[in-house]
Write an enzyme that holds these catalytic residues in place. Structure first.
Site, mmCIF file in Angstrom:
data_model
loop_
_atom_site.group_PDB
_atom_site.id
_atom_site.type_symbol
_atom_site.label_atom_id
_atom_site.label_comp_id
_atom_site.label_asym_id
_atom_site.label_seq_id
_atom_site.Cartn_x
_atom_site.Cartn_y
_atom_site.Cartn_z
ATOM 1 N N ASP A 39 -2.324 -10.434 -2.631
ATOM 2 C CA ASP A 39 -3.540 -10.021 -1.096
ATOM 3 C C ASP A 39 -5.475 -9.629 -1.472
ATOM 4 O O ASP A 39 -5.173 -9.739 -2.490
ATOM 5 C CB ASP A 39 -2.234 -8.515 -0.541
ATOM 6 C CG ASP A 39 -3.063 -7.735 0.591
ATOM 7 O OD1 ASP A 39 -2.160 -8.977 1.900
ATOM 8 O OD2 ASP A 39 -4.046 -8.086 0.831
ATOM 9 N N HIS B 91 1.094 -1.440 -0.240
ATOM 10 C CA HIS B 91 0.151 0.085 -0.382
ATOM 11 C C HIS B 91 0.993 1.603 0.225
ATOM 12 O O HIS B 91 -0.295 2.464 0.350
ATOM 13 C CB HIS B 91 -0.947 -0.005 1.557
ATOM 14 C CG HIS B 91 -2.070 -0.757 1.202
ATOM 15 N ND1 HIS B 91 -2.700 -1.222 0.291
ATOM 16 C CD2 HIS B 91 -2.371 -2.294 2.437
ATOM 17 C CE1 HIS B 91 -3.689 -2.281 0.478
ATOM 18 N NE2 HIS B 91 -3.303 -2.839 1.734
ATOM 19 N N HIS C 74 -6.829 -7.161 -0.709
ATOM 20 C CA HIS C 74 -6.575 -6.062 -0.946
ATOM 21 C C HIS C 74 -5.635 -5.680 -2.025
ATOM 22 O O HIS C 74 -4.593 -5.873 -2.276
ATOM 23 C CB HIS C 74 -6.471 -5.312 0.380
ATOM 24 C CG HIS C 74 -7.031 -5.567 1.640
ATOM 25 N ND1 HIS C 74 -6.307 -5.822 2.139
ATOM 26 C CD2 HIS C 74 -8.582 -4.942 2.225
ATOM 27 C CE1 HIS C 74 -7.337 -6.300 3.746
ATOM 28 N NE2 HIS C 74 -8.055 -5.677 3.265
ATOM 29 N N ASP D 186 -4.129 -12.928 3.229
ATOM 30 C CA ASP D 186 -5.190 -12.546 3.425
ATOM 31 C C ASP D 186 -7.032 -12.980 2.451
ATOM 32 O O ASP D 186 -8.065 -12.334 3.440
ATOM 33 C CB ASP D 186 -5.644 -11.276 4.193
ATOM 34 C CG ASP D 186 -5.257 -10.053 3.407
ATOM 35 O OD1 ASP D 186 -4.637 -10.578 2.010
ATOM 36 O OD2 ASP D 186 -4.859 -8.761 3.537
ATOM 37 N N TYR E 78 -4.607 -11.840 8.356
ATOM 38 C CA TYR E 78 -4.963 -11.623 9.941
ATOM 39 C C TYR E 78 -5.715 -12.604 10.197
ATOM 40 O O TYR E 78 -6.252 -12.312 11.563
ATOM 41 C CB TYR E 78 -5.678 -10.231 9.302
ATOM 42 C CG TYR E 78 -4.604 -9.484 8.508
ATOM 43 C CD1 TYR E 78 -3.123 -8.961 9.149
ATOM 44 C CD2 TYR E 78 -5.356 -8.525 7.492
ATOM 45 C CE1 TYR E 78 -2.836 -8.099 8.483
ATOM 46 C CE2 TYR E 78 -4.055 -8.123 6.947
ATOM 47 C CZ TYR E 78 -3.234 -7.458 7.170
ATOM 48 O OH TYR E 78 -2.140 -6.814 6.433
#
Length: 343
Positions: A196, A160, A198, A285, A324
């Site tokens: 990922d 990110h 995200h 995740d 997570y």
């Protein structure tokens, strides 16, 4: 497969994250490293090595110098301002306040360099980010020198982090730093595959106008999922980079059958583009029980992901990103690596 790891990554131990209107204990925690490392050793994946310490030059190859200096001094500046808690941004440049001048006050500088209010800066953050990028660099150097795959147990994650912004638990973009390292070592084109949940907004932003890095991201549809403002399918690059950015946004609830279709398409693009090395932003995740994600991949699916990536036949470096569901993060991350190694 060698794993690169440093205890210095645990120097960042943040206490606060803004989630659902409350300050909670961050989902991204030092224990993630311990659980992955435990699984690496339990499975006999391979030798665990300390990274070589590198300076800031590889960081500055992809990040703005003023941003790096901000991260280095943010915590001391925050404490010097008399603050008691952790450094959290609360005001930003916006469409009506474009922020042409970087403020001198620490509150303004935080807002200038932060993507959002989710990620606090605490004591040890800069040191952990430095160790994390050293891990990424050491892992890619190993791949470049030997042709063998490697795993960088990076923490904080990186995908990110943009040229001059942090957020989503990320400060230095480890995958971008590693990809640039490979290019500087003579590779003509590198693929960065982000699996990922995200979207890897920072990696996309860094390479969006370039044709020497093919960026591909499989992620939750930004209409519904963080980071919300980047990651749509029509974002394909600009200028020289047109056609070298591929996003695969998928709806919440997506299972492995649909997800793996996107992976196979991404693989075909990598081969068509003539990529000479693969950097995998290894977020796990997409797991069905992850607390802040919404895909439905099972632990066994991650083993199959590794097998499918091995089929590319590319020198490959894996760098840890998100994941997570802490109890399963080691299992899922190492399943990818074991699948790549042939179980």
């Amino acid at each position: 497969m060698h794993t690169f790891h440093s205890e210095l990554t645990k120097r960042r131990r943040a206490r606060t994250e803004l989630d659902g209107g409350q300050l909670v204990t961050p989902y991204e925690c030092p224990e993630r490293v311990d659980l992955v490392l435990q699984r690496v050793r339990e499975t006999g994946l391979g030798e665990v090595r300390e990274p070589v310490v590198h300076g800031l030059e590889p960081v500055l190859a992809v990040h703005d110098r003023g941003y790096v200096e901000f991260l280095e001094h943010c915590w001391t500046d925050w404490v010097a301002a008399g603050r008691q808690g952790e450094a959290i941004a609360w005001i930003w440049p916006t469409r009506t306040m474009p922020g042409r001048v970087i403020p001198e006050h620490i509150d303004g500088r935080l807002g200038h360099y932060a993507l959002g209010a989710d990620t606090s800066i605490c004591e040890g953050t800069f040191e952990a980010a430095m160790a994390s990028k050293d891990i990424a660099l050491s892992a890619v150097d190993h791949v470049l020198a030997t042709g063998e795959p490697a795993f960088g147990l990076c923490r904080p994650p990186g995908h990110h982090a943009a040229t001059d912004q942090f957020g989503g638990y990320c400060f230095f973009n480890n995958a971008a730093i590693a990809a640039q390292r490979a290019l500087d070592a003579g590779r003509s084109r590198v693929a960065v595959l982000d699996i990922d949940f995200h979207h890897g907004n920072g990696t996309q932003q860094i390479f969006y106008a370039r044709d020497d890095v093919l960026f591909l991201s499989l992620h939750g549809d930004p209409r519904h999922c963080f980071p919300y403002f980047l990651g749509h399918a029509d974002e394909t690059g600009e200028g020289a980079g047109e056609g070298f950015n591929a996003n695969y946004p998928m709806a919440p609830g997506t299972g492995y059958a649909r997800w793996v279709e996107a992976l196979e398409d991404a693989k075909a693009r990598m081969l068509d583009a003539g990529c000479e090395l693969l950097v995998v932003s290894l977020g796990v995740d997409a797991f069905e029980h992850d607390p802040i994600s919404a895909f439905r991949l099972a632990s066994d699916d991650f083993t199959d992901v590794g097998r499918r990536l091995r089929q590319l036949g590319l020198p490959t470096v894996f760098l840890l990103e998100g994941g997570y569901a802490v109890a399963e993060i080691g299992l899922n991350a190492v399943n990818v690596l074991s699948g790549f190694e042939g179980d």
